[in-house]
Motif scaffolding. Structure first.
Motif, PDB file in Angstrom:
ATOM      1  N   GLU A  79      54.187  52.849  33.354  1.00 37.76           N
ATOM      2  CA  GLU A  79      54.005  53.709  31.897  1.00 37.76           C
ATOM      3  C   GLU A  79      53.430  54.844  32.184  1.00 37.76           C
ATOM      4  N   TYR A  80      52.313  55.035  32.771  1.00 37.94           N
ATOM      5  CA  TYR A  80      51.371  56.098  32.610  1.00 37.94           C
ATOM      6  C   TYR A  80      50.904  56.834  34.093  1.00 37.94           C
ATOM      7  N   GLY A  81      51.325  55.944  34.990  1.00 39.64           N
ATOM      8  CA  GLY A  81      51.264  56.529  36.289  1.00 39.64           C
ATOM      9  C   GLY A  81      49.628  56.528  36.947  1.00 39.64           C
ATOM     10  N   VAL A  82      48.920  55.570  36.483  1.00 47.19           N
ATOM     11  CA  VAL A  82      47.643  55.118  36.653  1.00 47.19           C
ATOM     12  C   VAL A  82      47.673  54.358  38.000  1.00 47.19           C
ATOM     13  N   LEU A  83      47.023  54.776  39.055  1.00 40.51           N
ATOM     14  CA  LEU A  83      47.001  54.088  40.249  1.00 40.51           C
ATOM     15  C   LEU A  83      45.813  52.945  40.131  1.00 40.51           C
ATOM     16  N   PRO A  84      46.157  51.831  40.829  1.00 40.36           N
ATOM     17  CA  PRO A  84      46.943  51.624  41.989  1.00 40.36           C
ATOM     18  C   PRO A  84      48.335  51.093  41.429  1.00 40.36           C
ATOM     19  N   LYS A  85      49.380  51.290  42.376  1.00 39.49           N
ATOM     20  CA  LYS A  85      50.754  50.767  41.856  1.00 39.49           C
ATOM     21  C   LYS A  85      51.050  49.505  41.733  1.00 39.49           C
ATOM     22  N   GLU A  86      50.540  48.804  42.962  1.00 40.91           N
ATOM     23  CA  GLU A  86      50.823  47.296  43.038  1.00 40.91           C
ATOM     24  C   GLU A  86      50.134  46.507  41.725  1.00 40.91           C
ATOM     25  N   GLN A  87      50.491  45.265  41.585  1.00 44.58           N
ATOM     26  CA  GLN A  87      49.991  44.339  40.411  1.00 44.58           C
ATOM     27  C   GLN A  87      48.803  44.009  40.945  1.00 44.58           C
ATOM     28  N   THR A  88      48.074  43.597  40.062  1.00 44.34           N
ATOM     29  CA  THR A  88      46.806  42.917  40.273  1.00 44.34           C
ATOM     30  C   THR A  88      46.863  41.668  39.104  1.00 44.34           C
ATOM     31  N   GLY A  89      46.086  40.656  39.523  1.00 43.64           N
ATOM     32  CA  GLY A  89      45.919  39.716  38.494  1.00 43.64           C
ATOM     33  C   GLY A  89      44.940  40.217  37.421  1.00 43.64           C
ATOM     34  N   ASP A  90      45.399  39.797  36.134  1.00 43.46           N
ATOM     35  CA  ASP A  90      44.612  40.087  35.031  1.00 43.46           C
ATOM     36  C   ASP A  90      44.999  39.462  33.730  1.00 43.46           C
ATOM     37  N   SER A  91      43.919  38.762  33.252  1.00 44.46           N
ATOM     38  CA  SER A  91      43.918  37.738  32.238  1.00 44.46           C
ATOM     39  C   SER A  91      44.009  38.524  30.796  1.00 44.46           C
ATOM     40  N   ASN A  92      45.035  37.976  29.871  1.00 48.02           N
ATOM     41  CA  ASN A  92      44.916  38.610  28.498  1.00 48.02           C
ATOM     42  C   ASN A  92      43.881  37.935  27.629  1.00 48.02           C
ATOM     43  N   VAL A  93      43.058  37.092  28.254  1.00 48.02           N
ATOM     44  CA  VAL A  93      42.170  36.215  27.291  1.00 48.02           C
ATOM     45  C   VAL A  93      40.767  36.554  28.070  1.00 48.02           C
ATOM     46  N   ARG A  94      39.802  37.187  27.517  1.00 45.09           N
ATOM     47  CA  ARG A  94      38.477  37.504  28.166  1.00 45.09           C
ATOM     48  C   ARG A  94      37.439  36.926  27.497  1.00 45.09           C
ATOM     49  N   GLN A  95      36.352  36.601  28.068  1.00 43.71           N
ATOM     50  CA  GLN A  95      35.254  36.177  27.369  1.00 43.71           C
ATOM     51  C   GLN A  95      34.061  37.315  27.511  1.00 43.71           C
ATOM     52  N   PHE A  96      33.203  37.069  26.328  1.00 46.76           N
ATOM     53  CA  PHE A  96      32.366  37.817  26.207  1.00 46.76           C
ATOM     54  C   PHE A  96      30.886  37.336  25.953  1.00 46.76           C
ATOM     55  N   GLY A  97      29.712  37.727  26.488  1.00 47.18           N
ATOM     56  CA  GLY A  97      28.551  37.031  25.992  1.00 47.18           C
ATOM     57  C   GLY A  97      27.878  36.659  27.424  1.00 47.18           C
ATOM     58  N   ALA A  98      26.765  36.516  27.474  1.00 47.72           N
ATOM     59  CA  ALA A  98      25.859  36.148  28.760  1.00 47.72           C
ATOM     60  C   ALA A  98      26.282  34.762  29.108  1.00 47.72           C
ATOM     61  N   ALA A  99      26.063  34.673  30.534  1.00 44.91           N
ATOM     62  CA  ALA A  99      26.544  33.268  30.970  1.00 44.91           C
ATOM     63  C   ALA A  99      25.490  32.336  30.424  1.00 44.91           C
ATOM     64  N   GLY A 100      25.974  31.189  30.060  1.00 51.34           N
ATOM     65  CA  GLY A 100      25.182  30.111  29.306  1.00 51.34           C
ATOM     66  C   GLY A 100      24.865  30.292  27.862  1.00 51.34           C
ATOM     67  N   ASP A 101      25.544  31.402  27.443  1.00 55.14           N
ATOM     68  CA  ASP A 101      25.290  31.658  25.985  1.00 55.14           C
ATOM     69  C   ASP A 101      26.099  30.760  25.109  1.00 55.14           C
ATOM     70  N   SER A 102      25.644  30.049  24.173  1.00 59.29           N
ATOM     71  CA  SER A 102      26.288  29.071  23.456  1.00 59.29           C
ATOM     72  C   SER A 102      27.330  29.956  22.328  1.00 59.29           C
ATOM     73  N   ASN A 103      27.046  31.241  22.124  1.00 59.26           N
ATOM     74  CA  ASN A 103      27.910  32.032  21.283  1.00 59.26           C
ATOM     75  C   ASN A 103      28.842  32.812  21.911  1.00 59.26           C
ATOM     76  N   VAL A 104      29.312  32.638  23.326  1.00 56.78           N
ATOM     77  CA  VAL A 104      30.253  33.162  23.877  1.00 56.78           C
ATOM     78  C   VAL A 104      31.456  33.098  23.183  1.00 56.78           C
TER      79      VAL A 104
END
Length: 241
Positions: A79-104
């Motif tokens: 769509e925009y020409g942003v490299l790299p060209k080949e696919q990479t795995g990328d999840s549509n759901v991401r977690q935020f917070g420090a490891a072990g944080d109950s508020n993640v």
């Protein structure tokens, strides 16, 4: 304003390149694309597909995802020409917070269009949870982004790198996710005291204090105070051709 004709032409050139790489025949490409879309349940009219191939329009998000999966290229590149060209795995759901944080918490991200808003609007978005998506136009975000995301057109040269390295010159489009956690080193949008506009800077820390630093060393570093609001993290960008 964004040069939409230029964006469409550049997209079409990359689409043909990806089709060439995938071994899709030159004559009858529209038919082959239509057959694949029908096969995966994302059928579009032959007229719409013809416009993609002739530089008259860019596919909507659902078709773009299907094309990228089929041709094994990244949506950012197609769509925009942003490299790299080949696919990479990328999840549509991401977690935020420090490891072990109950508020993640989990924040759902999706590919889709976000409003292109003004810098004054960005400040209001930050300050009062602005929800009126009345941008001058809508742009397809090349990376997963939350539903509250938006786009901005860079003004001025405070984030232009005079040397090597990442640069965001005037006219560059940046995508901002207010739901993404910002940390030191991230590019962020912030609303500073005594102004209705937002600013684009790098979040830095030194001796227990935080600052907003421009990439261009000719501009001053801004102190972060209790009145400073971080409006969101810059998660993607592209320079219109």
């Amino acid at each position: 304003m964004v040069d939409k004709n230029g964006l469409r032409a550049a997209f079409t050139a990359r689409l043909h390149e990806a089709l060439d790489d995938a071994g899709v025949r030159i004559r009858g490409r529209g038919v082959d694309i239509h057959k694949h879309l029908v096969k995966v349940g994302a059928e579009k009219s032959t007229q719409a597909i013809s416009k993609w191939l002739n530089g008259e329009s860019i596919p909507e998000a659902d078709s773009m995802v299907v094309l990228c999966s089929w041709l094994k290229v990244r949506r950012e590149w197609l769509e925009y020409g942003v490299l790299p060209k080949e696919q990479t795995g990328d999840s549509n759901v991401r977690q935020f917070g420090a490891a072990g944080d109950s508020n993640v918490r989990e924040v759902t991200r999706r590919f889709g269009k976000v409003p292109l808003i003004s810098w004054v609007q960005a400040g209001a978005w930050c300050e009062s949870n602005f929800e009126q998506h009345d941008g001058e136009s809508w742009l397809s975000c090349p990376v997963p982004i939350s539903e509250s995301g938006y786009a901005l057109k860079v003004l001025g040269d405070s984030m232009t790198n005079p040397g090597p390295g990442r640069s965001y010159p005037t006219g560059c489009i940046i995508f901002v996710d207010p739901e993404a956690e910002s940390k030191t080193g991230d590019r962020v949008i912030a609303r500073v005291p005594r102004t209705n506009e937002a600013t684009f800077k790098i979040l830095v820390a030194d001796a227990g204090r935080q600052f907003l630093r421009p990439i261009n060393p000719q501009y001053p570093i801004i102190d972060i105070t209790e009145e400073t609001h971080i409006c969101g993290k810059v998660v993607g960008s592209f320079i219109p051709e």
